[in-house]
Structures are given as C-alpha cells and as structure tokens.
Enzyme design. Structure first.
Site, mmCIF file in Angstrom:
data_model
loop_
_atom_site.group_PDB
_atom_site.id
_atom_site.type_symbol
_atom_site.label_atom_id
_atom_site.label_comp_id
_atom_site.label_asym_id
_atom_site.label_seq_id
_atom_site.Cartn_x
_atom_site.Cartn_y
_atom_site.Cartn_z
ATOM 1 N N GLY A 12 0.844 -1.201 0.000
ATOM 2 C CA GLY A 12 0.000 0.000 0.000
ATOM 3 C C GLY A 12 0.873 1.242 0.000
ATOM 4 N N ARG A 73 0.718 -5.105 -4.808
ATOM 5 C CA ARG A 73 0.906 -6.113 -3.759
ATOM 6 C C ARG A 73 1.367 -7.435 -4.377
ATOM 7 N NH1 ARG A 73 -0.781 -3.931 0.984
ATOM 8 N NH2 ARG A 73 -2.500 -2.465 0.939
ATOM 9 N N ASP A 104 5.886 -4.942 5.825
ATOM 10 C CA ASP A 104 6.367 -6.267 6.200
ATOM 11 C C ASP A 104 6.404 -7.247 5.013
ATOM 12 O OD1 ASP A 104 7.241 -7.620 8.642
ATOM 13 O OD2 ASP A 104 5.645 -9.029 8.125
ATOM 14 N N THR A 127 4.829 2.481 6.088
ATOM 15 C CA THR A 127 3.410 2.135 6.171
ATOM 16 C C THR A 127 2.695 3.163 7.036
ATOM 17 O OG1 THR A 127 1.730 0.629 7.046
ATOM 18 C CG2 THR A 127 3.889 0.442 8.043
ATOM 19 N N ILE A 128 1.491 3.505 6.623
ATOM 20 C CA ILE A 128 0.705 4.392 7.485
ATOM 21 C C ILE A 128 0.335 3.669 8.782
ATOM 22 C CG2 ILE A 128 -0.274 5.810 5.627
ATOM 23 C CD1 ILE A 128 -2.932 4.187 6.058
ATOM 24 N N ASP A 129 0.358 2.322 8.750
ATOM 25 C CA ASP A 129 -0.124 1.548 9.909
ATOM 26 C C ASP A 129 0.813 1.623 11.116
ATOM 27 O OD1 ASP A 129 -2.067 0.801 8.092
ATOM 28 O OD2 ASP A 129 -1.231 -1.191 7.726
ATOM 29 N N ASP A 131 3.133 -0.321 12.056
ATOM 30 C CA ASP A 131 3.118 -1.599 12.774
ATOM 31 C C ASP A 131 4.371 -2.449 12.554
ATOM 32 O OD1 ASP A 131 2.670 -2.204 10.134
ATOM 33 O OD2 ASP A 131 0.946 -3.505 10.467
ATOM 34 N N ARG A 164 -25.596 14.596 17.005
ATOM 35 C CA ARG A 164 -25.374 13.206 16.598
ATOM 36 C C ARG A 164 -24.120 12.610 17.227
ATOM 37 N NH1 ARG A 164 -26.517 14.347 10.220
ATOM 38 N NH2 ARG A 164 -28.705 13.773 10.220
ATOM 39 N N GLY A 172 -5.376 0.851 9.407
ATOM 40 C CA GLY A 172 -4.367 0.432 10.383
ATOM 41 C C GLY A 172 -4.200 -1.070 10.509
ATOM 42 N N ARG A 173 -5.025 -1.813 9.761
ATOM 43 C CA ARG A 173 -5.026 -3.276 9.846
ATOM 44 C C ARG A 173 -5.192 -3.759 11.288
ATOM 45 N NH1 ARG A 173 -4.134 -5.770 4.992
ATOM 46 N NH2 ARG A 173 -2.414 -5.030 3.708
ATOM 47 N N GLU A 224 -10.231 -0.168 11.841
ATOM 48 C CA GLU A 224 -10.840 -1.171 10.962
ATOM 49 C C GLU A 224 -10.616 -2.604 11.453
ATOM 50 O OE1 GLU A 224 -8.997 -1.002 7.080
ATOM 51 O OE2 GLU A 224 -7.008 -1.446 7.874
ATOM 52 N N ARG A 269 -24.087 8.448 12.851
ATOM 53 C CA ARG A 269 -23.621 8.279 11.474
ATOM 54 C C ARG A 269 -22.197 7.742 11.487
ATOM 55 N NH1 ARG A 269 -28.257 9.289 10.633
ATOM 56 N NH2 ARG A 269 -29.133 10.881 9.244
ATOM 57 N N HIS A 275 -9.088 5.315 1.936
ATOM 58 C CA HIS A 275 -7.814 5.661 1.299
ATOM 59 C C HIS A 275 -7.464 7.139 1.364
ATOM 60 C CE1 HIS A 275 -8.690 1.623 -0.098
ATOM 61 N NE2 HIS A 275 -7.392 1.487 -0.202
ATOM 62 N N GLN A 277 -6.783 8.461 3.909
ATOM 63 C CA GLN A 277 -5.724 8.462 4.930
ATOM 64 C C GLN A 277 -4.341 8.217 4.347
ATOM 65 O OE1 GLN A 277 -7.430 6.105 8.608
ATOM 66 N NE2 GLN A 277 -8.628 5.688 6.789
ATOM 67 N N ARG A 278 -4.302 7.775 3.087
ATOM 68 C CA ARG A 278 -2.996 7.514 2.454
ATOM 69 C C ARG A 278 -2.676 8.517 1.361
ATOM 70 N NH1 ARG A 278 -3.621 1.266 1.283
ATOM 71 N NH2 ARG A 278 -3.227 1.955 -0.840
HETATM 72 O O1 F6P Z 1 -1.340 -1.308 5.061
HETATM 73 C C1 F6P Z 1 -1.852 -0.077 4.672
HETATM 74 C C2 F6P Z 1 -3.327 -0.152 4.469
HETATM 75 O O2 F6P Z 1 -3.794 1.133 4.109
HETATM 76 C C3 F6P Z 1 -4.141 -0.707 5.642
HETATM 77 O O3 F6P Z 1 -4.314 0.228 6.669
HETATM 78 C C4 F6P Z 1 -5.410 -1.137 4.950
HETATM 79 O O4 F6P Z 1 -6.081 -2.147 5.643
HETATM 80 C C5 F6P Z 1 -4.913 -1.635 3.626
HETATM 81 O O5 F6P Z 1 -3.651 -1.022 3.408
HETATM 82 C C6 F6P Z 1 -5.825 -1.340 2.462
HETATM 83 O O6 F6P Z 1 -5.315 -1.950 1.353
HETATM 84 P P1 F6P Z 1 -5.738 -1.639 -0.143
HETATM 85 O O7 F6P Z 1 -5.068 -0.366 -0.545
HETATM 86 O O8 F6P Z 1 -5.214 -2.806 -0.900
HETATM 87 O O9 F6P Z 1 -7.225 -1.496 -0.169
#
Ligand code: F6P
Length: 345
Positions: A12, A73, A104, A127-129, A131, A164, A172-173, A224, A269, A275, A277-278
């Site tokens: 990603g 990927r 990873d 990675t944004i995650d 981790d 609301r 973030g997986r 998520e 709501r 995405h 976030q990226r």
């Molecule tokens: O690992 C980065 C990430 O943005 C995760 O936070 C998310 O679950 C995943 O990639 C989403 O993947 P894709 O871009 O394949 O939908």
C-alpha cells in the site's frame, strides 16, 4: 567501482515514499552511481519494467503523495517462476543492489531474496499503519493521523449541529496506532482498537453520561481491525484475500454505529475515511524521516552492507538485519493505552 542500483516501492502506498526515492537517487549519484526505478513494486522487478532516475528527475517530488514508481501487492513467492524472472531482471539490468521500500510483505521478500539467493538487497520501512517492529515509527503514519484529525475536526461541527454521534472508521489493519493517536488528538469520547477487547456496553454508557453532562454530540474512533468478532452476529471482514494472504478489512464502523444508535437512541452516522488516509502530500515530519531513511539506505548500498533495513531508533537512523526486522507486528503497547485511558472512564 560505481554502482547501478534498483529501487522499488511495494505494498500500500503512503505519503513520504517519494522523499525516500529522491534521497536514494541523490546519495547514489553523489557516489558516482546511477539509479533505476522498478515500476509497480515486485511486478516491475519480475517483468523488467524500469525507468532511469536522476537527481534532476526526482528533485521536485518531495511534496507529492503516493509513489512516482507505482506500487502493487505482487508477491514473487506466490509462484516460483516469478523469482527466477526477478533474478533475470537483476542480471539483465546489470544491477549491483536493490533498495526495497515497503511494509512487512515487501521487506519479507527482500529478506528472502537476500538469504536464499544472495541478492544484494536493502530494506526501507514504510506504512501508514506504523506496525513494523524494528523501527520506532514509520513514515506515512504522521501524515495519516493528521488527515484523520482534520477530518474529525470538521465532522465535530456537523455532529454538534445535529446532536449526533459520529463514528469514524480508520485504517491500520490489526494495529490500532492510527485510531489511537488520531482519537487522542481529537479528544474522542471513545476509541476502539484491535488490541483491546471491545466493551460496547461501556462505550454506550460513556456516550450517555457525556450527553447527560451537557455535551451535545459524540465522537467515536474505530480501527478497521477492532475485534468485534466477540459480539454476536457481527462479521468484521469479507473473504477477499491478497497475494500475501491478508484479508480485506472494513465495515466495522457501520456496525458500531448501528449498535450505538439502537442502544442509546442517539442519531448516529458512520464515516469511513478509507484511502483518504494515504493520499495527498506528506507532512513535514514524514518528508524529513523519508529523506533521512533514503540517505541511509543509499549509504548502506555504497558500503555494500546488504541484507539490512534502515530504521529509526530514538532520534538516530540505524540499520538492522532484514531477517530480524520482518515477521513481527508491532501493536500498541499497554503503557500507551493506559496513559490515555484516563479520558475514557
Ligand atoms: O497497510 C496499509 C493499508 O492502508 C491498511 O491500513 C489497509 O487495511 C490496507 O492497506 C488497504 O489496502 P488496499 O489499498 O489494498 O485497499
């Protein structure tokens, strides 16, 4: 002898990748070498798809999100013939080294290529995650939590107007870094992360208490990967699996919103930031970290110290064996959870 170096970005994308590419190219150029960019992660390495990168062609890219090389990927180990093709590409392009920028999965491939085929690889963590276990922080994370923060700051005003509850689902997986840090930054009323067993009764109690205390709206941040499987009837992921065996996450925010509305009676709501976030330009902090990591990755190449990954430890950039750096996910530690737990009682 000067070197010809390949660089690729896999997995990603995240803000800051271009800062690394630019810094690798510059460092190799300063040593008299040249850099080729392999396109779309390991796919480009398998198919032999590459472009020449120069300090001039990469000079203006530091403020651009994503990656100028494209990403995928693709997993060469999904099919052994791909590994052979990748090794052929390395020979055909007369590469002396390969810098793999990834999470990873991408780094795991770089590690195996080094240990099993003696391919001279260097890893750079992204990675944004946030981790990855061998580095204190990954670039992309800072930009990502700022994006979430800005989005929630906006959502607060509309939540307040309509009295609301807003549920915000973050990426973030299976690690809760993005949800926890952004949740703290926006003074969320509650945060659900994969590291903590969810207690939806407590979540609803907190929202009700705060409403009774005079707060006319509520903000709940949900990662998520939050483990709602213990809540009967809830499924948090679909069956789609990528080449590295990861399930596609998403949907938990809607389920939490539903439960909140039913149990509290507050109109609720859900906004899934996905995405967003990226995307977009990296923060200053991610540009600087990416640049530092790129310079150090380039220096490892020049010193021919292969099979290693650059990492941030404290304020220093160090290097660690790739084999040690991959395979262990870094989750939120108890100390961090406890500190901010004061606000969620
Ligand atoms: O690992 C980065 C990430 O943005 C995760 O936070 C998310 O679950 C995943 O990639 C989403 O993947 P894709 O871009 O394949 O939908």
């Amino acid at each position: 002898m000067t070197m010809k170096v390949g660089v690729l970005t896999g997995g990603g994308d995240c803000p800051g990748l271009n800062s690394v590419i630019r810094a690798v190219v510059r460092t190799i150029h300063n040593d008299g070498g040249e850099t080729l960019g392999l396109l779309e992660g390991w796919r480009g390495a398998i198919e032999g798809n590459a472009i020449k990168l120069t300090p001039e062609s990469t000079d203006g890219i530091i403020d651009r999100g994503g990656t100028i090389l494209g990403s995928s990927r693709t997993n060469p180990y999904k099919d052994e013939s791909s590994v052979g093709k990748l090794l052929d590409t390395f020979k055909n392009l007369e590469l002396d080294a390969l810098v793999a920028i990834g999470g990873d999965d991408t780094l795991g491939v770089a590690s195996r290529l080094y240990s099993e085929h003696n391919l001279p690889t260097i890893g750079c963590p992204k990675t944004i995650d946030n981790d990855l276990s061998s580095t204190d922080v990954t670039f992309g994370f800072d930009t990502s939590i700022n994006i979430v923060m800005e989005a929630v700051d906006r959502l607060k005003t509309t939540a307040e107007s309509h009295r609301r509850v807003m549920v915000i689902e973050t990426m973030g997986r299976h690690a809760g870094w993005i949800a926890w840090y952004s949740g703290v930054a926006v003074a969320a009323d509650y945060i659900l992360v994969p590291e903590v067993e969810p207690n939806l009764d407590h979540l609803c109690e907190v929202l009700i208490q705060r409403r009774q205390g005079g707060k006319p709206f509520g903000i709940v941040v949900v990662s998520e990967g939050a483990a709602l499987s213990s809540v009967e009837g809830l499924v948090t992921q679909d069956a789609e699996i990528d080449e590295f065996g990861h399930v596609k996450l998403g949907g938990v925010g809607e389920q939490v919103a539903d439960i909140i509305e039913k149990r509290t009676g507050f109109e609720t709501r859900c906004v899934t930031l996905g995405h967003l976030q990226r995307g977009g330009p990296p923060s200053a902090s991610d540009r600087v970290l990416g640049t530092r990591l790129g310079i150090h990755a380039g220096r490892l190449v020049v010193k021919r110290e292969f099979g290693r990954m650059v990492a941030l430890r404290g304020t220093q950039i160090v290097s660690v064996p790739l084999a040690e750096a991959v395979g262990t996910m870094r989750i939120l530690d108890k100390g961090i959870l406890e500190e901010f737990g004061e606000f969620f009682k």
